[in-house]
Design an enzyme around this catalytic site. Structure first.
Site, PDB file in Angstrom:
ATOM      1  N   HIS A 188      79.920   9.365 -54.865  1.00 43.46           N
ATOM      2  CA  HIS A 188      81.285   9.916 -54.831  1.00 43.46           C
ATOM      3  C   HIS A 188      82.220   9.083 -55.715  1.00 43.46           C
ATOM      4  O   HIS A 188      83.013   9.619 -56.484  1.00 43.46           O
ATOM      5  CB  HIS A 188      81.857   9.872 -53.410  1.00 43.46           C
ATOM      6  N   SER A 241      75.594  11.247 -48.619  1.00 41.72           N
ATOM      7  CA  SER A 241      76.064  10.625 -47.377  1.00 41.72           C
ATOM      8  C   SER A 241      74.980  10.740 -46.303  1.00 41.72           C
ATOM      9  O   SER A 241      74.792   9.822 -45.506  1.00 41.72           O
ATOM     10  CB  SER A 241      77.343  11.308 -46.891  1.00 41.72           C
TER      11      SER A 241
HETATM   12  P1  ADP Z   1      80.776  18.630 -49.398  1.00 34.69           P
HETATM   13  O1  ADP Z   1      80.549  18.716 -47.919  1.00 34.69           O
HETATM   14  O2  ADP Z   1      81.989  19.365 -49.843  1.00 34.69           O
HETATM   15  O3  ADP Z   1      79.573  18.894 -50.259  1.00 34.69           O
HETATM   16  P2  ADP Z   1      80.372  15.837 -49.976  1.00 34.69           P
HETATM   17  O4  ADP Z   1      81.175  14.701 -49.456  1.00 34.69           O
HETATM   18  O5  ADP Z   1      78.937  15.911 -49.548  1.00 34.69           O
HETATM   19  O6  ADP Z   1      81.184  17.108 -49.589  1.00 34.69           O
HETATM   20  O7  ADP Z   1      80.416  15.850 -51.576  1.00 34.69           O
HETATM   21  C1  ADP Z   1      81.632  15.946 -52.270  1.00 34.69           C
HETATM   22  C2  ADP Z   1      81.342  16.126 -53.744  1.00 34.69           C
HETATM   23  O8  ADP Z   1      80.694  14.976 -54.265  1.00 34.69           O
HETATM   24  C3  ADP Z   1      80.401  17.304 -54.047  1.00 34.69           C
HETATM   25  O9  ADP Z   1      80.803  17.887 -55.268  1.00 34.69           O
HETATM   26  C4  ADP Z   1      79.069  16.646 -54.211  1.00 34.69           C
HETATM   27  O10 ADP Z   1      78.199  17.408 -55.033  1.00 34.69           O
HETATM   28  C5  ADP Z   1      79.488  15.351 -54.901  1.00 34.69           C
HETATM   29  N1  ADP Z   1      78.522  14.284 -54.727  1.00 34.69           N
HETATM   30  C6  ADP Z   1      78.065  13.741 -53.576  1.00 34.69           C
HETATM   31  N2  ADP Z   1      77.160  12.770 -53.819  1.00 34.69           N
HETATM   32  C7  ADP Z   1      77.038  12.696 -55.182  1.00 34.69           C
HETATM   33  C8  ADP Z   1      76.236  11.907 -56.084  1.00 34.69           C
HETATM   34  N3  ADP Z   1      75.378  11.012 -55.622  1.00 34.69           N
HETATM   35  N4  ADP Z   1      76.382  12.123 -57.397  1.00 34.69           N
HETATM   36  C9  ADP Z   1      77.231  13.051 -57.870  1.00 34.69           C
HETATM   37  N5  ADP Z   1      78.006  13.835 -57.088  1.00 34.69           N
HETATM   38  C10 ADP Z   1      77.913  13.664 -55.762  1.00 34.69           C
END
Ligand code: ADP
Length: 159
Positions: free
Chosen positions: A17, A128
């Site tokens: 993130h 996460s």
């Molecule tokens: P959501 O429940 O909306 O998917 P997340 O907290 O899981 O929320 O993810 C928020 C954003 O961050 C999403 O666009 C997700 O694809 C991106 N994201 C999460 N982990 C990574 C990572 N390791 N690399 C790139 N983008 C990520």
């Protein structure tokens, strides 16, 4: 001034993130990181905790602010006057869902554009959920999450 919003669950914020947030903060004048509510998800951290961890983890980025919202993203963007949403794309897994959400959001709010950024290769596998799984089994997650998250997640998972 170009402002973008970076929505997500951030339960908790990982280096994946943070990588996306740092990239977006260098491209846009202002970045709002929005901790969003998703009724289908069960969260480990409360909204207040997720906002606090993000705020501490982004303290080095002066043009980034953090907020919580239970609104529909398209509605929140309309209210804030923001038209650009930033999302992170990992290798293959994210595409289908992200493509669908981008089109649905534009349908709900025709002004909205979704911009996809990719994290460094070493963060591609991070999520996460994986961090919580490894942490719950006592694994070392120090390479996966920012320092403020490390202490808090240990308290949550191992007590
Ligand atoms: P959501 O429940 O909306 O998917 P997340 O907290 O899981 O929320 O993810 C928020 C954003 O961050 C999403 O666009 C997700 O694809 C991106 N994201 C999460 N982990 C990574 C990572 N390791 N690399 C790139 N983008 C990520």
């Amino acid at each position: 001034m170009k402002t973008a919003i970076c929505p997500g669950s951030f339960d908790p914020v990982t280096h994946g993130h943070l990588d996306i947030i740092e990239r977006a903060a260098s491209v846009f004048d202002k970045l709002i990181v929005a901790v969003m509510f998703n009724a289908r998800k069960q969260y480990l951290f409360s909204p207040t905790e997720r906002v606090a961890l993000l705020t501490r983890s982004t303290a080095h980025l002066p043009n980034v602010s953090v907020m919580y919202s239970e609104k529909l993203l398209a509605e929140l963007c309309r209210e804030l006057g923001v038209v650009v949403t930033v999302r992170g794309l990992r290798a293959v897994t994210d595409f289908e869902h992200e493509f669908q959400m981008a089109l649905i959001n534009r349908n709900l709010n025709p002004e909205m554009e979704t911009v996809f950024l990719t994290a460094k290769e070493r963060h591609q596998y991070l999520s996460s959920s994986v961090v919580k799984e490894v942490g719950a089994l006592g694994g070392d997650i120090s390479a996966f999450v920012p320092a403020p998250v490390l202490a808090e997640i240990k308290n949550k998972l191992l007590t």
